[in-house]
Write an enzyme that holds these catalytic residues in place. Structure first.
Site, PDB file in Angstrom:
ATOM      1  N   LYS A 131      34.892  31.974  29.736  1.00  0.00           N
ATOM      2  CA  LYS A 131      33.802  31.402  28.947  1.00  0.00           C
ATOM      3  C   LYS A 131      34.190  31.298  27.468  1.00  0.00           C
ATOM      4  CE  LYS A 131      29.778  32.506  30.201  1.00  0.00           C
ATOM      5  NZ  LYS A 131      28.422  32.864  30.526  1.00  0.00           N
ATOM      6  N   ARG A 172      26.901  37.563  25.946  1.00  0.00           N
ATOM      7  CA  ARG A 172      27.214  37.220  27.335  1.00  0.00           C
ATOM      8  C   ARG A 172      28.596  37.726  27.737  1.00  0.00           C
ATOM      9  NH1 ARG A 172      24.077  32.556  29.032  1.00  0.00           N
ATOM     10  NH2 ARG A 172      22.965  31.723  27.241  1.00  0.00           N
ATOM     11  N   GLY A 178      27.061  35.586  37.734  1.00  0.00           N
ATOM     12  CA  GLY A 178      25.903  36.480  37.821  1.00  0.00           C
ATOM     13  C   GLY A 178      26.235  37.937  38.088  1.00  0.00           C
ATOM     14  N   MET A 211      27.898  40.102  36.076  1.00  0.00           N
ATOM     15  CA  MET A 211      27.830  40.992  34.909  1.00  0.00           C
ATOM     16  C   MET A 211      26.628  40.611  34.056  1.00  0.00           C
ATOM     17  SD  MET A 211      31.813  41.503  34.061  1.00  0.00           S
ATOM     18  CE  MET A 211      32.150  39.782  34.032  1.00  0.00           C
ATOM     19  N   ARG A 245      33.883  24.766  32.192  1.00  0.00           N
ATOM     20  CA  ARG A 245      35.087  25.331  32.831  1.00  0.00           C
ATOM     21  C   ARG A 245      35.502  24.361  33.919  1.00  0.00           C
ATOM     22  NH1 ARG A 245      31.498  29.841  35.947  1.00  0.00           N
ATOM     23  NH2 ARG A 245      30.324  28.268  37.009  1.00  0.00           N
ATOM     24  N   HIS A 277      22.181  30.545  42.358  1.00  0.00           N
ATOM     25  CA  HIS A 277      23.056  31.666  42.664  1.00  0.00           C
ATOM     26  C   HIS A 277      23.596  31.579  44.098  1.00  0.00           C
ATOM     27  CE1 HIS A 277      23.801  35.815  44.079  1.00  0.00           C
ATOM     28  NE2 HIS A 277      24.373  35.935  42.895  1.00  0.00           N
ATOM     29  N   SER A 333      64.892  38.069  61.639  1.00  0.00           N
ATOM     30  CA  SER A 333      63.491  37.679  61.489  1.00  0.00           C
ATOM     31  C   SER A 333      62.713  38.951  61.155  1.00  0.00           C
ATOM     32  CB  SER A 333      62.968  37.042  62.773  1.00  0.00           C
ATOM     33  OG  SER A 333      61.603  36.737  62.606  1.00  0.00           O
ATOM     34  N   CYS A 392      58.313  36.704  61.143  1.00  0.00           N
ATOM     35  CA  CYS A 392      57.393  36.353  62.221  1.00  0.00           C
ATOM     36  C   CYS A 392      56.236  37.340  62.338  1.00  0.00           C
ATOM     37  CB  CYS A 392      58.133  36.212  63.544  1.00  0.00           C
ATOM     38  SG  CYS A 392      58.941  37.733  64.070  1.00  0.00           S
ATOM     39  N   TYR A 399      62.561  30.393  56.682  1.00  0.00           N
ATOM     40  CA  TYR A 399      61.356  29.915  57.378  1.00  0.00           C
ATOM     41  C   TYR A 399      60.327  31.026  57.516  1.00  0.00           C
ATOM     42  CZ  TYR A 399      62.992  32.261  61.645  1.00  0.00           C
ATOM     43  OH  TYR A 399      63.398  33.199  62.549  1.00  0.00           O
TER      44      TYR A 399
END
Ligand code: PEP
Ligand code: MG
Length: 889
Positions: free
Chosen positions: A22, A91, A100, A102, A336, A452, A773, A841, A861
């Site tokens: 903010k 704020r 919402g 804090m 934002r 909210h 692997s 894997c 991979y």
């Protein structure tokens, strides 16, 4: 000396770590010359220091003095001035948005004397001044001094009842003045002191309360859910107040530069005339569409649109905005880069490519694997014409079915039994968070897409329908009524977060269009979202270095994995092929008393295994298939000890002994292990039971030959599990090579790296391996000494609470510990054999965070379950782009 306070003129969005999202963005807007009320930001450094020591860091008070003076000069008003007082908002604002979670305190600076000045300043609007003062006492009392909020609510209700009104607007200046007296009494009764009359004292206490709210329970819970680090702290923004509640020519709103639900271009938002900002976000009153502002105040509307276009061009992305109009003057209170649905993320990213704003590489940084996974959720099949009982705002997409519950606690309780629930509320507030987490979906009767409920649900990827105002929610009676229907707690409903529809009963669900596209039953041209996914995934495939394979051991899974883009099978768990109707054959193998009996059992298993492999090879024609030799302890194929003991004992007590069961019981007892995960399994089993691995290797070879005859290209790989020493691997390898040579088949032979010793001696092991692997499930189990089967239920919740880890190490790779073993094994393995092919894997192969680690560690991979293959392709592409420098968060 550390600088703890930044004027907006000194900040920028790049300083998010220090100024929070903010604060950084307010500074950015101010520096763009946009109409931002004057203000300054106290840094997260100051917050962290405060949380560490319980005291403000040295020098902070002086810096605040200095910046306050500057703010007063800019605003042309002074804090505490009795004639023309400055009021400020205080704020929170962390690096990552925590809507919402804090605290915020508005109207700081009002006292028994400045309230009179405020009335004068607003043209004698006494009602407004006293209303602002009572809001301050309420917010300050609750937030700074923990006065229970209900006490203020009750006093407000009593004042309204005495006046015979149900609306706040029914209270006049005298009523509100009296209410202020009552509020101050409540404050004193609870705190033992008078409401502070020194504005600077109010400000200091408010800043401290915002610091502390970083550790409020709901904030901690939210961070855990969203994987936000616990040690960042929040910045605090002190901004000159502007008022949206000064009459019909004032108001407040929230806007998006594109539709955050679908990504469609165009202005989008909610506006509430004559209201304060918190009223919109809280969803307390139903808002009007932003476009209607044009009819109320054309000048502000046009100015807002111009600013929105400018912000989107500046941020090169969808922005969300909070604004207030004070008597016809527009003020920007926040912006934002906006949260959006998963679908919107893909659509917007491709639109921005087309608009020439970003390139395809950057588009990869604008979407995530988690979003793609969300798009693979199913949607409702409406063919059965389910009864639609209500419609609300489609706030967060998806199809959710569950039993109705009306409060957060109950939602968590019922869901704990595994029952799917839908949380139904008039509106939600941060206290509902545990219930929102537990629920499949959220339905509210009030509030818009920016309420909210909507914001939090979208952030969590939960289905949400809000503002369904036909629904009358009665929390006390635990039911809601709509259009003649009464829906009570426990009744099942279905909510569609993509259309906003609410249905009675359980509506069947159908696959997502994205899944249908992967399955090949929907073309990209048929749906703009599918087209966007196709394009972005196509680019990920182009840039990624990591190949993506699948863990599959049936034809269907392998075929699906291939349709989803798998480039081979990285793990076929052959033990899965020994279950079901083949169990008796395995029992024969285990019970064999002579070589002959054992060989006969293996001979019967051989054709079955061969047929299994033929199917896999066919599904993966032309792609590598890694067959892992049998891994788990043999007794897993036998009945449980206690069950079998009872059966045998009962039969014997009846005088009807069963020889087969008795032999089985003897075998189970003989093979019983205290720690089977650390016992006779994997390569150990292969070296102890003669002929077992040989049968499997022969099946691989014969299946390869059979497929080749059919023109199928087979690239077989044989993988040995649970190796800890090179000698184990050498023994199996020698036998395998001999057999393969005899049968005229070429196959790569490699090993899993899943025992810490294997990782630590990888340089030696690589002598006998064509590939590695990583079995990160076992490597995590043995690296941490955590039993895979037990610990997650036993104590992981506590460990997460304590912050020992931010996420389960079975879900996302522990980079520092287990990851270190991986890096050692990669380095040492490749030192011995530079062309060593290396993959993973374990479950981590499909986890977005972990995929970035495997990319960095230099693997070739990842292999994961078929459904996660598209996510892995995307994240592999994102890893490449991240490694070349873009921000992927
Ligand atoms: C592993 O341990 O990561 C692995 C893939 O093997 P399994 O899960 O079958 O033990
Ligand atoms: Mg394993």
């Amino acid at each position: 000396m550390t600088k703890y306070v930044y004027d907006f003129a000194e900040g920028s969005k790049e300083l998010k770590d220090l100024l929070g999202g903010k604060g950084g963005n307010l500074a950015e807007m101010a520096n763009l010359g946009l109409p931002v009320p004057p203000g300054f930001t106290v840094t997260t450094d100051a917050c962290r220091a405060y949380l560490r020591t319980g005291d403000e860091p040295f020098g902070l008070a002086d810096e605040i003095d200095l910046h306050l003076e500057r703010l007063e000069r800019q605003a042309g008003r002074r804090l505490g001035d009795t004639a023309d007082p400055l009021l400020v908002s205080v704020r929170s604002g962390a690096k990552f948005s925590m809507p919402g979670m804090m605290e915020t305190i508005l109207n700081v600076g009002l006292t028994d004397t400045t309230v009179i000045g405020l009335a004068g300043q607003t043209g004698g609007d006494e009602r407004f001044a006293w209303d602002s003062y009572r809001r301050l006492i309420q917010m300050f009392g609750r937030t700074v001094c923990d006065v229970p909020g209900e006490q203020f609510d009750r006093a407000l209700d009593a004042a309204k009842a005495a006046k015979g009104t149900t609306d706040d607007l029914g209270l006049d200046a005298d009523d509100l003045r009296a209410l202020v007296t009552t509020y101050k009494e409540i404050f004193t009764a609870h705190t033992g002191r008078a409401f502070p009359q020194d504005p600077r004292d109010q400000l200091d206490q408010s800043i401290r309360a915002v610091f502390s709210s970083w550790n409020a329970e709901r904030a901690v819970l939210y961070r855990r859910q969203e994987h936000i680090p616990t040690d960042l702290g929040t910045a605090v923004n002190i901004v000159a107040m502007v008022f949206g509640n000064l009459g019909p020519d004032s108001g407040t709103g929230v806007a998006f530069t594109r539709d955050p639900a679908t990504g469609a271009p165009g202005v989008y938002g909610d506006y509430l005339a004559n209201a304060q900002g918190e009223d919109v976000v809280a969803g307390i009153r139903n808002t009007m569409p932003l476009q209607d502002l044009a009819g109320l105040d054309r000048r502000s509307y046009d100015e807002l649109l111009a600013i929105m276009a400018r912000l989107e061009a500046h941020y090169r992305d969808l922005c969300d905005i909070e604004f207030t109009i004070e008597r016809g003057k527009l003020w920007m209170l926040q912006t934002r880069v906006g949260k959006r649905t998963a679908a919107a993320a893909f659509v917007i990213a491709t639109q921005l490519i087309d608009d020439g704003v970003i390139d395809a590489d950057e588009a990869l940084t604008r979407v995530t694997g988690a979003q793609l996974a969300q798009l693979m959720f199913p949607a409702f099949n409406l063919a059965g014409r389910p009864e639609r009982i209500a419609a609300g705002i489609a706030a967060s997409p998806g199809a959710a079915v569950g039993a109705v519950v009306f409060d957060a606690r109950r939602a968590a309780e019922v869901a704990a039994d595994g029952t799917a629930v839908i949380l139904v509320r008039r509106e939600t507030n941060p206290d509902d968070l545990p219930g929102m987490i537990a629920a499949q979906g959220i339905l509210t009767s009030r509030g818009g897409k920016t309420s909210h409920a909507a914001v939090v649900a979208r952030g969590m990827g939960k289905t949400c329908v809000c503002g369904a105002d036909g629904i009358d929610v009665d929390v006390h009676q635990r039911r809601f009524t709509v259009d003649g229907h009464v829906v009570s707690e426990g009744d099942v409903i279905s909510i569609d977060g993509t259309t906003g529809s609410v249905y009675l009963g359980a509506v069947p669900v159908q696959p997502s269009p994205v899944v249908r596209y992967f399955e090949g039953t929907l073309t990209p041209g048929a749906d703009p979202l599918v087209a966007a996914v196709d394009r972005i995934l196509g680019h990920a495939d182009k840039v990624r270095r990591l190949a993506v394979r699948a863990n599959a051991d049936t034809y269907d899974d392998a075929a699906r994995a291939r349709r989803f883009g798998a480039q081979g099978i990285g793990l076929c768990r052959t033990e899965h092929m020994f279950l079901g109707e083949r169990r008796p054959l395995v029992e024969r193998l285990i019970l064999a008393r002579t070589d002959k009996e054992r060989d006969a059992a293996l001979a019967d298993l051989l054709p079955l295994q061969r047929a299994d492999f033929v199917q896999l090879f066919q599904a993966m024609n032309g792609l590598p298939v890694t067959i892992r030799l049998i891994d788990p302890p043999l007794h897993e194929f036998l009945p449980p000890l206690d069950e079998l003991s009872v059966k045998v004992a009962l039969a014997e007590s009846r005088g009807e002994p069963d020889g087969h069961d008795r032999a089985l019981l003897d075998a189970v007892q003989r093979m019983h292990e205290e720690n089977p995960m650390l016992g006779l399994r994997g390569v150990r089993l292969g070296l102890v039971v003669p002929g077992l691995f040989a049968m499997q290797i022969r099946a691989v070879a014969e299946a390869t030959l059979a497929c080749r005859e059919q023109g199928v290209t087979v690239l077989p790989e044989i993988m040995v599990p649970l190796v800890g020493a090179v000698q184990e691997l050498e023994a199996v390898r020698e036998e395998a090579l001999q057999l393969l040579r005899t049968l005229g088949v070429d196959a790569r032979i490699g090993t899993m790296i899943e025992v810490p010793r294997a990782a630590l001696t990888a340089g030696e092991i690589a002598r006998a391996a064509d590939f590695f692997s990583f079995g990160t499930n076992d490597l995590t189990q043995m690296g941490w000494g955590f039993s895979r089967d037990d610990v997650e239920g036993a104590f992981f919740t506590r460990y997460l609470e304590l912050g020992i880890f931010g996420v389960s190490p079975f879900e996302s790779i522990d980079r520092d510990g287990v990851g270190r073993l991986v890096r050692i094994a990669v380095d040492e393995g490749r030192r011995t054999r530079p062309d060593l092919h290396i993959g993973v894997c374990g479950e981590h192969g499909g986890d977005p965070e972990s995929i970035h680690f495997f990319h960095d560690a230099g693997l070739d991979y990842v292999s994961c379950s078929p459904f996660r293959v598209p996510v892995a392709r995307l994240e592999a592409g994102r890893s490449t782009v991240a490694a070349t420098g873009s921000d992927t968060r």
